[in-house]
Design a protein around this motif. Sequence first.
Motif, PDB file in Angstrom:
ATOM      1  N   UNK A 162       0.843  -1.193   0.000  1.00 44.70           N
ATOM      2  CA  UNK A 162       0.000   0.000   0.000  1.00 44.70           C
ATOM      3  C   UNK A 162       0.882   1.248   0.000  1.00 44.70           C
ATOM      4  N   UNK A 163       0.264   2.419  -0.047  1.00 43.83           N
ATOM      5  CA  UNK A 163       0.991   3.682  -0.033  1.00 43.83           C
ATOM      6  C   UNK A 163       0.484   4.557   1.106  1.00 43.83           C
ATOM      7  N   UNK A 164       1.421   5.244   1.759  1.00 43.36           N
ATOM      8  CA  UNK A 164       1.084   6.268   2.763  1.00 43.36           C
ATOM      9  C   UNK A 164       1.769   7.560   2.347  1.00 43.36           C
ATOM     10  N   UNK A 165       1.021   8.649   2.292  1.00 47.98           N
ATOM     11  CA  UNK A 165       1.561   9.943   1.875  1.00 47.98           C
ATOM     12  C   UNK A 165       1.238  10.986   2.937  1.00 47.98           C
ATOM     13  N   UNK A 166       2.267  11.731   3.373  1.00 48.38           N
ATOM     14  CA  UNK A 166       1.998  12.817   4.320  1.00 48.38           C
ATOM     15  C   UNK A 166       1.806  14.108   3.544  1.00 48.38           C
TER      16      UNK A 166
END
Length: 392
Positions: A162-166
């Motif tokens: 998955x991807x996590x973006x701040x």
Amino acid sequence: MVSLALPLAAVTGCRNQKPGASDRSVAPEIALAAGPVYQFEPGTQSAPRYWSAAAGDLNGDGNMDIVVCNLRENVYALLGRGDGTFASPIQINGGAQVETCRLADLDGDGWLDLVTSAFFEKCIFVCRGRGDGTFDEPVRISLKTQPYDVIPVDLNGDGRVDLAANCFAKGETMGSVLILINLLDGRFGEPTGFTVGGYPIQMAAGDFTGDGRPDLAVSCQESASPEPTGRPDSVWLLVNIGQGDFNIGTKLECADPSSLVAADLNRDGFLDLLVDSAAVMLFMGNATGTFQEAVPIETTMRGLAVADLNGDGWPDVVVGNVCFRNCGDSPGAIGGDSLLMPGPELAMDPRCGEYPVGLVLENLNGDGRIDIVMVGTTGMLVFCNESQFDPH
């Protein structure tokens, strides 16, 4: 260039006295030899910086390759030859105005893909790897806010990355972390947002609570936010409660935090957190996602990486151009008979810039030793590990 918060002792004679530690009276010294330099085209920004570098085998030859991205300008791939050297940098299309780059197999085809964050474009770009060191044209994943960083990690335990973006939104005093769940074949669901402090810069993933799920640590530069927040700079912990959902956990105050590294430095089974800030801060982890009082490594250098450089089984720390040996003694102390001891200082080649802005620690020549890639504002310098130990 580096000063420590506690008195220094001799670099040699680092003793391991931690209960249950490996049986050794003197830790092997870290020895590194400068190798080749690889220069990039200079950027047009007034102060160009290569913010991000990632390593992986892009063409399936078993050699470690490097991808480097410049602040809002260029992305380069350097294919490894397996002997600690690389082919000349090749400029690739990683998207428009990218800030950071990461490598992961997003579509499950066995080849590494490239994912980049584009702050001013309000999007993430995904470039599928072809398995020959090249990538497909970037596919845009549009967001409603501006992402500084993106990290690939399996957040819901389904085996897909998955991807996590701040992200930061103009006019808002709080930042957010957007979670994009991998549906299948590299397609992603609609982002789900979780609130963090203002002006989030970078992230690190790790199981800080010991429940087997990757949590997220987020550095928030509240003092640099265009919208005054009145809150101190800090690192926020988002605790993974399963299925891509998170709760807000511990907040760690530290000035000007940027990059983060999670590692079990004292081998107690709990992840510790290193924060690249005004002084690199070492937070020793507890079992519950909380941390002990920080110990600073005061330095003017930026850049942070962790790996076992001398083969003793203890993760060492590199800050900018200085290596710190992990002695495995007193947790939460630096200098003297303690956890980290200052080791060799690596000379920055002027062809690469005045100072390092990125680090990659990988085995580049297949000898079992971890080498160092130091990325500067105009080039990349390789240091081959010649530490005297048997890596096999």
